[in-house]
Motif scaffolding. Structure first.
Motif, PDB file in Angstrom:
ATOM      1  N   VAL A  75      27.363  33.690  34.663  1.00 43.68           N
ATOM      2  CA  VAL A  75      26.777  32.697  35.635  1.00 43.68           C
ATOM      3  C   VAL A  75      26.455  33.627  37.038  1.00 43.68           C
ATOM      4  O   VAL A  75      26.593  34.853  37.050  1.00 43.68           O
ATOM      5  N   THR A  76      25.556  32.946  37.568  1.00 33.83           N
ATOM      6  CA  THR A  76      24.999  33.469  39.113  1.00 33.83           C
ATOM      7  C   THR A  76      25.648  32.541  40.224  1.00 33.83           C
ATOM      8  O   THR A  76      25.594  31.421  40.186  1.00 33.83           O
ATOM      9  N   GLY A  77      26.122  33.235  41.215  1.00 27.99           N
ATOM     10  CA  GLY A  77      26.787  32.758  42.201  1.00 27.99           C
ATOM     11  C   GLY A  77      26.430  33.444  43.583  1.00 27.99           C
ATOM     12  O   GLY A  77      25.526  34.485  43.534  1.00 27.99           O
ATOM     13  N   GLN A  78      26.738  32.986  44.594  1.00 29.02           N
ATOM     14  CA  GLN A  78      26.483  33.551  46.079  1.00 29.02           C
ATOM     15  C   GLN A  78      27.793  34.456  46.618  1.00 29.02           C
ATOM     16  O   GLN A  78      29.007  33.628  46.490  1.00 29.02           O
ATOM     17  N   VAL A  79      27.769  35.618  46.886  1.00 27.67           N
ATOM     18  CA  VAL A  79      28.810  36.171  47.524  1.00 27.67           C
ATOM     19  C   VAL A  79      29.076  35.562  49.024  1.00 27.67           C
ATOM     20  O   VAL A  79      28.391  35.528  49.767  1.00 27.67           O
ATOM     21  N   ASP A  80      30.444  35.388  49.010  1.00 26.68           N
ATOM     22  CA  ASP A  80      30.681  35.018  50.477  1.00 26.68           C
ATOM     23  C   ASP A  80      31.336  36.245  51.391  1.00 26.68           C
ATOM     24  O   ASP A  80      31.463  37.301  50.883  1.00 26.68           O
ATOM     25  N   GLU A  81      31.962  35.864  52.587  1.00 22.97           N
ATOM     26  CA  GLU A  81      32.390  36.928  53.342  1.00 22.97           C
ATOM     27  C   GLU A  81      33.538  37.510  53.041  1.00 22.97           C
ATOM     28  O   GLU A  81      34.134  38.792  53.192  1.00 22.97           O
ATOM     29  N   ALA A  82      34.352  36.821  51.843  1.00 18.85           N
ATOM     30  CA  ALA A  82      35.508  37.518  51.651  1.00 18.85           C
ATOM     31  C   ALA A  82      35.172  38.166  50.236  1.00 18.85           C
ATOM     32  O   ALA A  82      36.357  38.668  49.596  1.00 18.85           O
ATOM     33  N   GLY A  83      34.110  38.468  49.736  1.00 21.00           N
ATOM     34  CA  GLY A  83      33.679  39.136  48.397  1.00 21.00           C
ATOM     35  C   GLY A  83      33.817  37.944  47.180  1.00 21.00           C
ATOM     36  O   GLY A  83      33.867  38.708  46.190  1.00 21.00           O
ATOM     37  N   ARG A  84      33.999  36.873  47.347  1.00 20.94           N
ATOM     38  CA  ARG A  84      34.208  35.996  46.438  1.00 20.94           C
ATOM     39  C   ARG A  84      32.936  35.567  45.834  1.00 20.94           C
ATOM     40  O   ARG A  84      31.868  35.640  46.699  1.00 20.94           O
ATOM     41  N   VAL A  85      32.594  35.014  44.607  1.00 21.71           N
ATOM     42  CA  VAL A  85      31.231  34.604  44.081  1.00 21.71           C
ATOM     43  C   VAL A  85      31.502  33.202  43.889  1.00 21.71           C
ATOM     44  O   VAL A  85      32.536  32.722  43.076  1.00 21.71           O
ATOM     45  N   ILE A  86      30.754  32.267  44.708  1.00 20.79           N
ATOM     46  CA  ILE A  86      30.632  30.898  44.864  1.00 20.79           C
ATOM     47  C   ILE A  86      29.440  30.421  43.960  1.00 20.79           C
ATOM     48  O   ILE A  86      28.473  30.648  43.930  1.00 20.79           O
ATOM     49  N   VAL A  87      29.904  29.667  43.130  1.00 23.10           N
ATOM     50  CA  VAL A  87      28.815  29.143  41.934  1.00 23.10           C
ATOM     51  C   VAL A  87      28.925  27.497  41.995  1.00 23.10           C
ATOM     52  O   VAL A  87      29.905  26.846  42.676  1.00 23.10           O
ATOM     53  N   GLY A  88      27.802  26.882  41.411  1.00 26.65           N
ATOM     54  CA  GLY A  88      27.956  25.365  41.576  1.00 26.65           C
ATOM     55  C   GLY A  88      26.893  24.851  42.522  1.00 26.65           C
ATOM     56  O   GLY A  88      26.114  25.759  43.317  1.00 26.65           O
ATOM     57  N   PRO A  89      26.950  23.618  43.001  1.00 31.67           N
ATOM     58  CA  PRO A  89      26.047  22.880  43.872  1.00 31.67           C
ATOM     59  C   PRO A  89      26.185  23.322  45.260  1.00 31.67           C
ATOM     60  O   PRO A  89      25.577  23.306  46.152  1.00 31.67           O
TER      61      PRO A  89
END
Length: 150
Positions: free
Chosen positions: A125-139
């Motif tokens: 899947v593709t997601g966006q990196v947040d400030e904590a280094g997590r990858v957020i996916v979904g809407p």
């Protein structure tokens, strides 16, 4: 009289000078830029960075060669996630929060879109990196700030 005025104005007018940043030395991709890495030179290039403050603290995404203009597209936020690193993959929608582990398939910094492989399902899947280094996916992959307690 008008001719004299035009002649005087042409003598007083100085040509507009544009400045841009160039690399002071060869800078490998992935290098965090410091003030000593860049020089301000006369000239203009499409997309070139024009102020030292705009480049310092960012990471080179490509090799930067000495004397060549540094373009905004050549720079990005410092990477928080490295290739093959295990990261937390988060999906959140309508009160549902799912978190699992994933393997990063590239490297990226805050706000970068990054492909990851879910370790449980082996799906990519593709997601966006947040400030904590997590990858957020979904809407709601646009920088979730309310996951600080997770």
């Amino acid at each position: 009289m008008m001719l004299r005025l035009l002649a005087l104005l042409s003598l007083l007018a100085s040509p507009l000078r544009a400045e841009m940043l160039v690399a002071a030395r060869m800078i490998p991709a992935g290098t965090l830029l410091e003030p000593r890495d860049v020089l301000l030179r006369e000239g203009a290039a499409a997309g070139a960075v024009v102020a030292v403050e705009e480049a310092v603290g960012l990471e080179s995404r490509v090799v930067l060669y000495p004397g060549r203009p540094i373009r905004a597209a050549d720079l990005g936020p410092p990477a928080l996630v490295e290739r093959n690193q295990i990261v937390t993959l988060v999906y959140r929608r309508s009160g549902l929060l799912i978190a699992t582990e994933a393997r990063a398939l590239g490297r990226g910094g805050v706000g970068d879109m990054l492909r990851v492989m879910n370790l449980a399902s082996r799906s990519t899947v593709t997601g966006q990196v947040d400030e904590a280094g997590r990858v957020i996916v979904g809407p709601s992959a646009r920088m979730l700030h309310d996951l600080e307690d997770f």
